[in-house]
Enzyme design. Structure first.
Site, PDB file in Angstrom:
ATOM      1  N   CYS A 136       0.808  -1.218   0.000  1.00  0.00           N
ATOM      2  CA  CYS A 136       0.000   0.000   0.000  1.00  0.00           C
ATOM      3  C   CYS A 136       0.841   1.268   0.000  1.00  0.00           C
ATOM      4  O   CYS A 136       0.302   2.374  -0.029  1.00  0.00           O
ATOM      5  CB  CYS A 136      -0.954  -0.004   1.194  1.00  0.00           C
ATOM      6  SG  CYS A 136      -2.025  -1.454   1.203  1.00  0.00           S
ATOM      7  N   LYS A 205      -8.366  -0.491  10.457  1.00  0.00           N
ATOM      8  CA  LYS A 205      -8.316  -1.563   9.462  1.00  0.00           C
ATOM      9  C   LYS A 205      -7.308  -2.595   9.954  1.00  0.00           C
ATOM     10  O   LYS A 205      -6.125  -2.282  10.139  1.00  0.00           O
ATOM     11  CB  LYS A 205      -7.900  -1.010   8.108  1.00  0.00           C
ATOM     12  CG  LYS A 205      -7.857  -2.073   7.025  1.00  0.00           C
ATOM     13  CD  LYS A 205      -7.439  -1.470   5.695  1.00  0.00           C
ATOM     14  CE  LYS A 205      -7.462  -2.502   4.586  1.00  0.00           C
ATOM     15  NZ  LYS A 205      -7.002  -1.926   3.312  1.00  0.00           N
ATOM     16  N   LYS A 258     -12.891  -2.240   9.689  1.00  0.00           N
ATOM     17  CA  LYS A 258     -12.790  -3.317   8.721  1.00  0.00           C
ATOM     18  C   LYS A 258     -11.856  -4.405   9.236  1.00  0.00           C
ATOM     19  O   LYS A 258     -10.771  -4.061   9.692  1.00  0.00           O
ATOM     20  CB  LYS A 258     -12.238  -2.737   7.411  1.00  0.00           C
ATOM     21  CG  LYS A 258     -12.120  -3.721   6.267  1.00  0.00           C
ATOM     22  CD  LYS A 258     -11.580  -3.023   5.019  1.00  0.00           C
ATOM     23  CE  LYS A 258     -11.535  -4.010   3.851  1.00  0.00           C
ATOM     24  NZ  LYS A 258     -11.038  -3.421   2.627  1.00  0.00           N
ATOM     25  N   SER A 284     -14.597  -9.450   2.005  1.00  0.00           N
ATOM     26  CA  SER A 284     -14.751 -10.544   1.042  1.00  0.00           C
ATOM     27  C   SER A 284     -14.849 -11.911   1.711  1.00  0.00           C
ATOM     28  O   SER A 284     -15.648 -12.751   1.305  1.00  0.00           O
ATOM     29  CB  SER A 284     -13.581 -10.520   0.061  1.00  0.00           C
ATOM     30  OG  SER A 284     -12.343 -10.603   0.755  1.00  0.00           O
TER      31      SER A 284
HETATM   32 ZN   LIG Z   1      -3.859  -0.995  -0.133  1.00  0.00          ZN
END
Ligand SMILES: [Zn+2]
Length: 335
Positions: A136, A205, A258, A284
């Site tokens: 990321c 997250k 999340k 997911s």
């Molecule tokens: Zn990412």
């Protein structure tokens, strides 16, 4: 909470209010409504293309024209918003596709705002789908191993967010978990004339095994190492609150937790502590588990999905991000 001294059985009978569906509905403390749903969509270059994602039945990598069709169906079902993830033609080590003026997300945002002007378009702001290495942030390779660089990554994230806003995105949603990215994005948006573009920050997250199928969907699996040096450790709840506090201080308008179902305690604490608009992302793996068990006839897909979303609402979520959004909106309309 105190009860009258004599309030006990047989005077008190909680079952009185459970006798009919109408009564239960009347005293229901929590509701799921289509207006709270956000549908995540994956876009890749092409035309008339729908590539199925094997672990996520019913979810596709869509070309922009097909994505507009999917978004039209969602909007017709009463869903107010979609969240876009892009899969670029080419990846490199600077994620240039993430902030390209005519990148896949930027093109698709323009198309959506033209075709469906009332649909809210949220954009995922991250670099992993555009990085050859799948991390990321920018990476420095060294003999001792790779480091994900924080501060140099912020500039690229901010550039990405501004390019989404220029294309017409209604809300930008940074999901990278770099420190200081909300401030960097807020500052860049303000300077570029987008002071009114809200930020939905993936504030808590977690580095989660529940993301497995998504990596196929977004083609963003890291080529080496994992994301535990930036995403949160599943063991930590107090730290999640600090992350949320930081993002709010930096200018986040909406905070997101999340995954959702395994982290309801976090959702609840975030909502109770801060009282800000709070989003839950049913990821997911959560979707895949329900689909797989339902396909074998082991659970009732509709009942389990609705109950899970209700649990997220009960825990404190205002916004529900789910791959099942269009089905959910239809089920709610049938109820
Ligand atoms: Zn990412």
């Amino acid at each position: 909470m105190s009860l009258p001294a004599l309030a006990q059985f047989p005077t008190i009978r909680p079952r009185r209010l459970r006798q009919t569906a109408a009564l239960r509905q009347l005293v229901g403390e929590t509701h799921v409504h289509a207006s709270q749903l956000v549908l995540p969509l994956f876009v890749r270059p092409g035309r008339k293309s729908r590539q199925p994602i094997s672990a996520m039945p019913g979810v596709f990598q869509l070309s922009p024209d097909e994505l507009v069709r999917e978004a039209t169906r969602a909007a017709a079902a009463g869903i107010p918003a979609v969240l876009l993830f892009g899969i670029p033609e080419r990846k490199d080590n600077r994620a240039s596709g993430a902030y390209a003026r005519n990148g896949i997300v930027q093109q698709t945002v323009r198309l959506l705002k033209k075709e469906l002007p009332h649909l809210l378009v949220l954009t995922d702001v991250c670099l992993c789908e555009y990085m050859a290495h799948g991390h990321c942030g920018l990476v420095r390779q060294a003999p001792g191993g790779a480091t994900i660089l924080n501060d140099p990554t912020l500039k690229l994230l901010a550039r990405t967010a501004v390019s989404h806003a220029e294309a017409g995105a209604d809300i930008v949603a940074p999901s990278d978990m770099m420190d200081g990215r909300v401030r960097a994005i807020r500052t860049a948006l303000d300077r570029a004339g987008f002071a009114n573009t809200p930020i939905m920050a993936y504030a808590a997250k977690f580095a989660s095994a529940f993301y497995g199928p998504f990596r196929e969907a977004a083609e963003s699996a890291p080529k080496f190492g994992d994301r535990r040096s930036y995403q949160m450790d599943a063991a930590n709840a107090n730290e999640a609150l600090r992350e949320v506090a930081l993002d709010l201080a930096e200018g986040a308008d909406i905070v997101l937790v999340k995954p959702a179902l395994a982290y309801l305690d976090i959702l609840h604490r975030v909502k109770t502590e801060f009282g800000y608009p709070t989003a839950a992302y049913a990821v997911s793996g959560e979707y895949a588990m329900v689909k797989a068990a339902a396909a074998r006839g082991w659970i009732d897909e509709r009942a389990v999905t609705l109950e899970s979303l209700l649990a997220m609402r009960r825990a404190g979520a205002d916004i529900l991000i789910t791959y099942a959004a269009t089905d959910v909106a239809k089920w709610l309309a049938e109820k």
